[in-house]
Design an enzyme around this catalytic site. Structure first.
Site, PDB file in Angstrom:
ATOM      1  N   VAL A  37     -99.621  63.033 -33.564  1.00  0.00           N
ATOM      2  CA  VAL A  37    -101.029  63.464 -33.620  1.00  0.00           C
ATOM      3  C   VAL A  37    -101.430  63.638 -35.088  1.00  0.00           C
ATOM      4  CG1 VAL A  37    -102.679  65.251 -32.948  1.00  0.00           C
ATOM      5  CG2 VAL A  37    -100.808  64.637 -31.391  1.00  0.00           C
ATOM      6  N   HIS A  41    -100.072  69.974 -37.965  1.00  0.00           N
ATOM      7  CA  HIS A  41     -99.630  71.042 -37.070  1.00  0.00           C
ATOM      8  C   HIS A  41     -98.196  71.408 -37.377  1.00  0.00           C
ATOM      9  CE1 HIS A  41     -98.923  67.108 -35.218  1.00  0.00           C
ATOM     10  NE2 HIS A  41     -97.814  67.626 -34.682  1.00  0.00           N
ATOM     11  N   HIS A  70     -94.884  72.987 -35.398  1.00  0.00           N
ATOM     12  CA  HIS A  70     -94.277  73.374 -34.130  1.00  0.00           C
ATOM     13  C   HIS A  70     -93.501  74.670 -34.352  1.00  0.00           C
ATOM     14  CE1 HIS A  70     -94.520  69.229 -32.217  1.00  0.00           C
ATOM     15  NE2 HIS A  70     -94.635  68.901 -33.498  1.00  0.00           N
TER      16      HIS A  70
END
Ligand code: AMP
Length: 120
Positions: A100, A104, A106
């Protein structure tokens, strides 16, 4: 790489796709990964348009970077894994298999997570 406004996390930020929200503030949203790989698997994303860690590290403002770092720590603490341990992972680009194209991190936890990387 130009930011793609139709990526799935951009759509979550616009409310076009639902998410299981864990945390939100002015700069940051955190939600459960749709295909969890550990009992705790949360994604923490900035609200700004950054393709990857590299883009965020180079271009985000100090306020955005500070808010992001503090949010990651808070999310882990609030989920109860600061005591037991957790792993942070950010995939940047092709060699890391980034799927994606919106930065981000995790947050994995809730079990023993094993080695950092599988042996080749
Ligand atoms: P990465 O390979 O680091 O880009 O990881 C992308 C992550 O986004 C994967 O772990 C996916 O399971 C997760 N993901 C994709 N779509 C969604 C979604 N709609 N809601 C929550 N997590 C998602």
């Amino acid at each position: 790489m130009a930011y793609d406004r139709n990526n799935v996390f951009a759509r979550i930020l616009r409310g076009e796709i639902p998410c299981q929200k864990v945390y939100e503030d002015e700069h940051v949203l955190a939600f459960t990964d749709i295909r969890p790989q550990a009992p705790i698997h949360v994604l923490v994303i900035p609200k700004g348009e950054y393709v990857s860690f590299d883009d965020f590290a180079a271009k985000a403002s100090p306020a955005e970077q500070t808010a992001f770092l503090k949010a990651v720590g808070k999310v882990a603490r609030d989920l109860g894994v600061a005591e037991t341990g957790y792993r942070l992972l950010a995939n940047h680009g092709a060699d890391a298999n980034q799927e994606v194209p919106h930065f981000h991190i995790h947050v994995f936890g809730g079990r023993r997570l094993g080695r950092m990387l599988p042996r080749e």
